[in-house]
Design a protein around this motif. Structure first.
Motif, PDB file in Angstrom:
ATOM      1  N   GLY A   1      41.713 -32.853  41.466  1.00  0.00           N
ATOM      2  CA  GLY A   1      42.828 -33.413  42.527  1.00  0.00           C
ATOM      3  C   GLY A   1      42.188 -33.772  43.792  1.00  0.00           C
ATOM      4  O   GLY A   1      41.001 -33.930  43.874  1.00  0.00           O
ATOM      5  N   GLY A   2      42.950 -34.595  44.591  1.00  0.00           N
ATOM      6  CA  GLY A   2      42.558 -35.234  45.847  1.00  0.00           C
ATOM      7  C   GLY A   2      43.370 -36.131  46.437  1.00  0.00           C
ATOM      8  O   GLY A   2      44.654 -36.231  46.073  1.00  0.00           O
ATOM      9  N   LEU A   3      42.899 -36.761  47.468  1.00  0.00           N
ATOM     10  CA  LEU A   3      43.771 -37.864  47.862  1.00  0.00           C
ATOM     11  C   LEU A   3      43.316 -38.982  47.266  1.00  0.00           C
ATOM     12  O   LEU A   3      42.361 -39.618  47.124  1.00  0.00           O
ATOM     13  N   MET A   4      44.439 -40.069  46.906  1.00  0.00           N
ATOM     14  CA  MET A   4      44.422 -41.269  46.335  1.00  0.00           C
ATOM     15  C   MET A   4      45.398 -42.117  46.985  1.00  0.00           C
ATOM     16  O   MET A   4      46.605 -42.014  47.250  1.00  0.00           O
ATOM     17  N   GLN A   5      45.109 -43.296  47.102  1.00  0.00           N
ATOM     18  CA  GLN A   5      46.000 -44.635  47.493  1.00  0.00           C
ATOM     19  C   GLN A   5      46.942 -45.110  46.446  1.00  0.00           C
ATOM     20  O   GLN A   5      46.581 -44.679  45.259  1.00  0.00           O
ATOM     21  N   PRO A   6      48.320 -45.287  46.709  1.00  0.00           N
ATOM     22  CA  PRO A   6      49.082 -45.723  45.780  1.00  0.00           C
ATOM     23  C   PRO A   6      48.458 -46.889  44.619  1.00  0.00           C
ATOM     24  O   PRO A   6      47.702 -47.740  45.261  1.00  0.00           O
ATOM     25  N   GLY A   7      48.536 -46.876  43.592  1.00  0.00           N
ATOM     26  CA  GLY A   7      47.997 -47.794  42.344  1.00  0.00           C
ATOM     27  C   GLY A   7      46.734 -47.036  42.233  1.00  0.00           C
ATOM     28  O   GLY A   7      45.931 -47.766  40.878  1.00  0.00           O
ATOM     29  N   GLY A   8      46.192 -46.158  42.497  1.00  0.00           N
ATOM     30  CA  GLY A   8      44.870 -45.497  41.922  1.00  0.00           C
ATOM     31  C   GLY A   8      44.850 -44.732  40.953  1.00  0.00           C
ATOM     32  O   GLY A   8      45.864 -44.495  40.235  1.00  0.00           O
ATOM     33  N   SER A   9      43.700 -44.147  40.542  1.00  0.00           N
ATOM     34  CA  SER A   9      43.805 -43.257  39.459  1.00  0.00           C
ATOM     35  C   SER A   9      42.973 -41.958  39.617  1.00  0.00           C
ATOM     36  O   SER A   9      42.141 -42.026  40.526  1.00  0.00           O
ATOM     37  N   LEU A  10      43.397 -40.947  39.049  1.00  0.00           N
ATOM     38  CA  LEU A  10      42.647 -39.446  39.249  1.00  0.00           C
ATOM     39  C   LEU A  10      42.828 -38.878  37.694  1.00  0.00           C
ATOM     40  O   LEU A  10      43.578 -39.140  36.814  1.00  0.00           O
ATOM     41  N   ARG A  11      41.695 -38.349  37.383  1.00  0.00           N
ATOM     42  CA  ARG A  11      41.661 -37.307  36.104  1.00  0.00           C
ATOM     43  C   ARG A  11      41.672 -35.892  36.429  1.00  0.00           C
ATOM     44  O   ARG A  11      40.589 -35.396  37.146  1.00  0.00           O
ATOM     45  N   LEU A  12      42.626 -35.230  35.980  1.00  0.00           N
ATOM     46  CA  LEU A  12      42.619 -33.767  36.282  1.00  0.00           C
ATOM     47  C   LEU A  12      41.817 -33.076  35.029  1.00  0.00           C
ATOM     48  O   LEU A  12      41.986 -33.595  33.967  1.00  0.00           O
ATOM     49  N   ALA A  13      41.286 -31.928  35.475  1.00  0.00           N
ATOM     50  CA  ALA A  13      40.681 -31.351  34.138  1.00  0.00           C
ATOM     51  C   ALA A  13      41.188 -29.872  34.217  1.00  0.00           C
ATOM     52  O   ALA A  13      41.210 -29.214  35.247  1.00  0.00           O
ATOM     53  N   CYS A  14      41.373 -29.167  33.010  1.00  0.00           N
ATOM     54  CA  CYS A  14      41.565 -27.809  33.079  1.00  0.00           C
ATOM     55  C   CYS A  14      40.752 -26.952  31.975  1.00  0.00           C
ATOM     56  O   CYS A  14      40.680 -27.390  30.824  1.00  0.00           O
ATOM     57  N   ALA A  15      39.809 -26.250  32.698  1.00  0.00           N
ATOM     58  CA  ALA A  15      38.727 -25.550  31.707  1.00  0.00           C
ATOM     59  C   ALA A  15      39.380 -24.227  31.508  1.00  0.00           C
ATOM     60  O   ALA A  15      39.655 -23.389  32.092  1.00  0.00           O
ATOM     61  N   ALA A  16      39.521 -23.773  30.143  1.00  0.00           N
ATOM     62  CA  ALA A  16      40.227 -22.901  29.289  1.00  0.00           C
ATOM     63  C   ALA A  16      39.031 -21.865  28.833  1.00  0.00           C
ATOM     64  O   ALA A  16      37.856 -22.504  28.217  1.00  0.00           O
ATOM     65  N   SER A  17      39.193 -20.693  29.303  1.00  0.00           N
ATOM     66  CA  SER A  17      38.181 -19.492  28.527  1.00  0.00           C
ATOM     67  C   SER A  17      39.096 -18.436  28.103  1.00  0.00           C
ATOM     68  O   SER A  17      40.133 -18.198  28.494  1.00  0.00           O
ATOM     69  N   GLY A  18      38.638 -17.817  27.130  1.00  0.00           N
ATOM     70  CA  GLY A  18      39.306 -16.901  26.404  1.00  0.00           C
ATOM     71  C   GLY A  18      40.736 -17.251  25.626  1.00  0.00           C
ATOM     72  O   GLY A  18      41.517 -16.314  25.564  1.00  0.00           O
ATOM     73  N   PHE A  19      40.742 -18.376  25.369  1.00  0.00           N
ATOM     74  CA  PHE A  19      42.051 -18.873  24.725  1.00  0.00           C
ATOM     75  C   PHE A  19      41.811 -19.721  23.488  1.00  0.00           C
ATOM     76  O   PHE A  19      40.866 -20.386  23.470  1.00  0.00           O
ATOM     77  N   SER A  20      42.549 -19.616  22.324  1.00  0.00           N
ATOM     78  CA  SER A  20      42.439 -20.084  21.330  1.00  0.00           C
ATOM     79  C   SER A  20      43.202 -21.326  20.922  1.00  0.00           C
ATOM     80  O   SER A  20      44.432 -21.019  21.166  1.00  0.00           O
ATOM     81  N   PHE A  21      42.685 -22.376  20.906  1.00  0.00           N
ATOM     82  CA  PHE A  21      43.611 -23.772  20.708  1.00  0.00           C
ATOM     83  C   PHE A  21      44.284 -23.752  19.406  1.00  0.00           C
ATOM     84  O   PHE A  21      45.231 -24.529  19.219  1.00  0.00           O
ATOM     85  N   SER A  22      44.054 -23.115  18.387  1.00  0.00           N
ATOM     86  CA  SER A  22      44.513 -23.008  17.270  1.00  0.00           C
ATOM     87  C   SER A  22      45.938 -22.502  17.315  1.00  0.00           C
ATOM     88  O   SER A  22      45.909 -21.224  17.869  1.00  0.00           O
ATOM     89  N   ARG A  23      47.108 -22.936  16.996  1.00  0.00           N
ATOM     90  CA  ARG A  23      48.325 -22.363  16.978  1.00  0.00           C
ATOM     91  C   ARG A  23      48.951 -22.238  18.333  1.00  0.00           C
ATOM     92  O   ARG A  23      48.932 -21.051  18.901  1.00  0.00           O
ATOM     93  N   SER A  24      48.640 -23.466  19.280  1.00  0.00           N
ATOM     94  CA  SER A  24      49.127 -23.291  20.658  1.00  0.00           C
ATOM     95  C   SER A  24      49.417 -24.439  21.147  1.00  0.00           C
ATOM     96  O   SER A  24      49.555 -25.499  20.451  1.00  0.00           O
ATOM     97  N   SER A  25      50.207 -24.423  22.570  1.00  0.00           N
ATOM     98  CA  SER A  25      50.484 -25.579  23.339  1.00  0.00           C
ATOM     99  C   SER A  25      49.658 -25.457  24.626  1.00  0.00           C
ATOM    100  O   SER A  25      49.645 -24.396  25.130  1.00  0.00           O
ATOM    101  N   MET A  26      49.467 -26.471  25.174  1.00  0.00           N
ATOM    102  CA  MET A  26      48.988 -26.570  26.595  1.00  0.00           C
ATOM    103  C   MET A  26      49.910 -27.711  27.278  1.00  0.00           C
ATOM    104  O   MET A  26      50.026 -28.654  26.657  1.00  0.00           O
ATOM    105  N   GLY A  27      49.882 -27.724  28.601  1.00  0.00           N
ATOM    106  CA  GLY A  27      50.507 -28.805  29.170  1.00  0.00           C
ATOM    107  C   GLY A  27      50.157 -28.741  30.711  1.00  0.00           C
ATOM    108  O   GLY A  27      49.455 -28.180  31.230  1.00  0.00           O
ATOM    109  N   TRP A  28      50.706 -30.135  31.441  1.00  0.00           N
ATOM    110  CA  TRP A  28      50.439 -30.071  32.874  1.00  0.00           C
ATOM    111  C   TRP A  28      51.747 -30.155  33.412  1.00  0.00           C
ATOM    112  O   TRP A  28      52.736 -30.747  32.901  1.00  0.00           O
ATOM    113  N   PHE A  29      51.887 -29.357  34.403  1.00  0.00           N
ATOM    114  CA  PHE A  29      53.013 -29.150  35.318  1.00  0.00           C
ATOM    115  C   PHE A  29      52.866 -29.685  36.725  1.00  0.00           C
ATOM    116  O   PHE A  29      51.595 -29.366  37.142  1.00  0.00           O
TER     117      PHE A  29
END
Length: 126
Positions: A8-36
């Motif tokens: 996250g951070g401060l960005m001007q209108p029209g700009g771009s950002l990429r958020l990342a979520c590092a997961a540990s202890g979680f199995s991606f098989s048979r799961s769902s993940m999301g951004w809120f």
């Protein structure tokens, strides 16, 4: 299970950002993940989500601007945000559940997720 949000951070209108979520202890098989996100005085809302079958959904408010992806090799969930608007300003959280959710409504519903990151602030302002 631990989810750590970043990017996250401060960005001007029209700009771009990429958020990342590092997961540990979680199995991606048979799961769902999301951004809120949650803006001050507003309820938490779903932005984008993905399930282990590869189905992705995005909220109408960000369709065509935001994209969700999962890097399974590194256990990282991304949210690419383009053409940012001031109304995108909010705290962004990643979340996960060990259930495969399928409908758009279920994938974007915060109560369906039981693991949450700490959040990362996104501010869009000139």
């Amino acid at each position: 299970v631990r989810l750590v949000d970043s990017g996250g951070g401060l960005m001007q209108p029209g700009g771009s950002l990429r958020l990342a979520c590092a997961a540990s202890g979680f199995s991606f098989s048979r799961s769902s993940m999301g951004w809120f996100r949650q803006a001050p005085g507003k309820e938490r809302e779903g932005v984008a989500a993905i399930n282990s079958d590869g189905r992705t959904v995005v909220a109408d408010s960000v369709k065509g601007r935001f994209n969700i992806s999962l890097e399974k090799a590194w256990d990282v969930l991304y949210l690419q945000m383009n053409s940012l608007k001031p109304e995108d300003t909010a705290m962004y959280f990643c979340a996960a559940t060990s259930r495969i959710l399928y409908s758009t409504g279920s994938l974007l519903a915060p109560p369906n997720y039981n693991y949450w990151g700490q959040g990362t602030q996104v501010t869009v302002s000139s």
